[in-house]
Design a protein around this motif. Structure first.
Motif, PDB file in Angstrom:
ATOM      1  N   ALA A 169      -1.828   3.116   6.497  1.00 38.35           N
ATOM      2  CA  ALA A 169      -2.474   3.626   7.709  1.00 38.35           C
ATOM      3  C   ALA A 169      -3.968   3.294   7.707  1.00 38.35           C
ATOM      4  O   ALA A 169      -4.532   2.884   8.725  1.00 38.35           O
ATOM      5  N   LEU A 170      -4.602   3.459   6.560  1.00 37.97           N
ATOM      6  CA  LEU A 170      -6.025   3.134   6.456  1.00 37.97           C
ATOM      7  C   LEU A 170      -6.267   1.634   6.620  1.00 37.97           C
ATOM      8  O   LEU A 170      -7.255   1.227   7.251  1.00 37.97           O
ATOM      9  N   ALA A 171      -5.381   0.820   6.080  1.00 40.81           N
ATOM     10  CA  ALA A 171      -5.518  -0.637   6.231  1.00 40.81           C
ATOM     11  C   ALA A 171      -5.432  -1.033   7.701  1.00 40.81           C
ATOM     12  O   ALA A 171      -6.184  -1.900   8.169  1.00 40.81           O
ATOM     13  N   LEU A 172      -4.519  -0.393   8.440  1.00 38.55           N
ATOM     14  CA  LEU A 172      -4.405  -0.685   9.874  1.00 38.55           C
ATOM     15  C   LEU A 172      -5.704  -0.320  10.594  1.00 38.55           C
ATOM     16  O   LEU A 172      -6.210  -1.092  11.417  1.00 38.55           O
ATOM     17  N   GLY A 222      -4.044 -11.075  13.977  1.00 36.70           N
ATOM     18  CA  GLY A 222      -2.929 -11.308  13.056  1.00 36.70           C
ATOM     19  C   GLY A 222      -2.936 -10.321  11.906  1.00 36.70           C
ATOM     20  O   GLY A 222      -1.875  -9.818  11.496  1.00 36.70           O
ATOM     21  N   ASP A 223      -4.118 -10.017  11.384  1.00 41.57           N
ATOM     22  CA  ASP A 223      -4.227  -9.031  10.306  1.00 41.57           C
ATOM     23  C   ASP A 223      -3.788  -7.645  10.777  1.00 41.57           C
ATOM     24  O   ASP A 223      -3.148  -6.898  10.035  1.00 41.57           O
ATOM     25  N   VAL A 224      -4.123  -7.300  12.030  1.00 42.37           N
ATOM     26  CA  VAL A 224      -3.679  -6.020  12.600  1.00 42.37           C
ATOM     27  C   VAL A 224      -2.155  -5.995  12.673  1.00 42.37           C
ATOM     28  O   VAL A 224      -1.517  -4.996  12.316  1.00 42.37           O
ATOM     29  N   LEU A 225      -1.568  -7.097  13.096  1.00 40.72           N
ATOM     30  CA  LEU A 225      -0.113  -7.171  13.194  1.00 40.72           C
ATOM     31  C   LEU A 225       0.539  -6.964  11.832  1.00 40.72           C
ATOM     32  O   LEU A 225       1.490  -6.192  11.695  1.00 40.72           O
ATOM     33  N   ILE A 226       0.020  -7.628  10.815  1.00 39.76           N
ATOM     34  CA  ILE A 226       0.568  -7.463   9.468  1.00 39.76           C
ATOM     35  C   ILE A 226       0.415  -6.023   8.997  1.00 39.76           C
ATOM     36  O   ILE A 226       1.346  -5.436   8.434  1.00 39.76           O
ATOM     37  N   GLY A 284     -10.759  -2.111  13.193  1.00 44.20           N
ATOM     38  CA  GLY A 284     -12.215  -2.145  13.217  1.00 44.20           C
ATOM     39  C   GLY A 284     -12.761  -3.562  13.206  1.00 44.20           C
ATOM     40  O   GLY A 284     -13.765  -3.859  13.866  1.00 44.20           O
ATOM     41  N   GLU A 285     -12.081  -4.448  12.483  1.00 39.58           N
ATOM     42  CA  GLU A 285     -12.525  -5.842  12.446  1.00 39.58           C
ATOM     43  C   GLU A 285     -12.292  -6.532  13.785  1.00 39.58           C
ATOM     44  O   GLU A 285     -13.101  -7.373  14.207  1.00 39.58           O
ATOM     45  N   HIS A 291       0.853  -1.186   0.000  1.00 37.20           N
ATOM     46  CA  HIS A 291       0.000   0.000   0.000  1.00 37.20           C
ATOM     47  C   HIS A 291       0.892   1.241   0.000  1.00 37.20           C
ATOM     48  O   HIS A 291       1.991   1.211   0.542  1.00 37.20           O
ATOM     49  N   PRO A 292       0.433   2.357  -0.554  1.00 39.16           N
ATOM     50  CA  PRO A 292       1.135   3.619  -0.304  1.00 39.16           C
ATOM     51  C   PRO A 292       1.017   3.945   1.183  1.00 39.16           C
ATOM     52  O   PRO A 292       0.220   3.333   1.896  1.00 39.16           O
TER      53      PRO A 292
END
Length: 87
Positions: free
Chosen positions: A25-28, A58-62, A33-34, A19-20
């Motif tokens: 930051a938005l992905a985090l 785990g997704d948050v960590l990534i 949120g999930e 990601h740019p």
């Protein structure tokens, strides 16, 4: 696996699909949120799903690792600083 090793491995695995910086930051934020959704499902709706929560953490960590990578930060250094502030 150390945090530095984790950061290098995630960078390797996501090479070419990064990601740019603002996207990281938005992905985090999205992944956090999930996690919140899993907590709400458990605490308010009685639908505890530890496997789903583990997956989302785990997704948050990534996503956090990717954000650090986009800004040239060491996740290990950030973790060390955070622990130092607690002592």
């Amino acid at each position: 696996m150390t945090l530095d090793e984790l950061q290098r491995e995630i960078a390797r695995l996501t090479e070419g699909i990064e990601h740019p910086r603002v996207g990281a930051a938005l992905a985090l934020t999205e992944e956090c949120g999930e996690v919140i959704r899993c907590v709400l499902d458990s605490e308010y709706y009685g639908k505890r799903d530890d496997e789903k929560l583990t997956d989302e953490v785990g997704d948050v960590l990534i996503a956090l690792v990717e954000l650090c990578d986009r800004y040239g930060l060491s996740l290990q250094a950030a973790a060390d600083l955070a622990v130092e502030k607690l002592t």
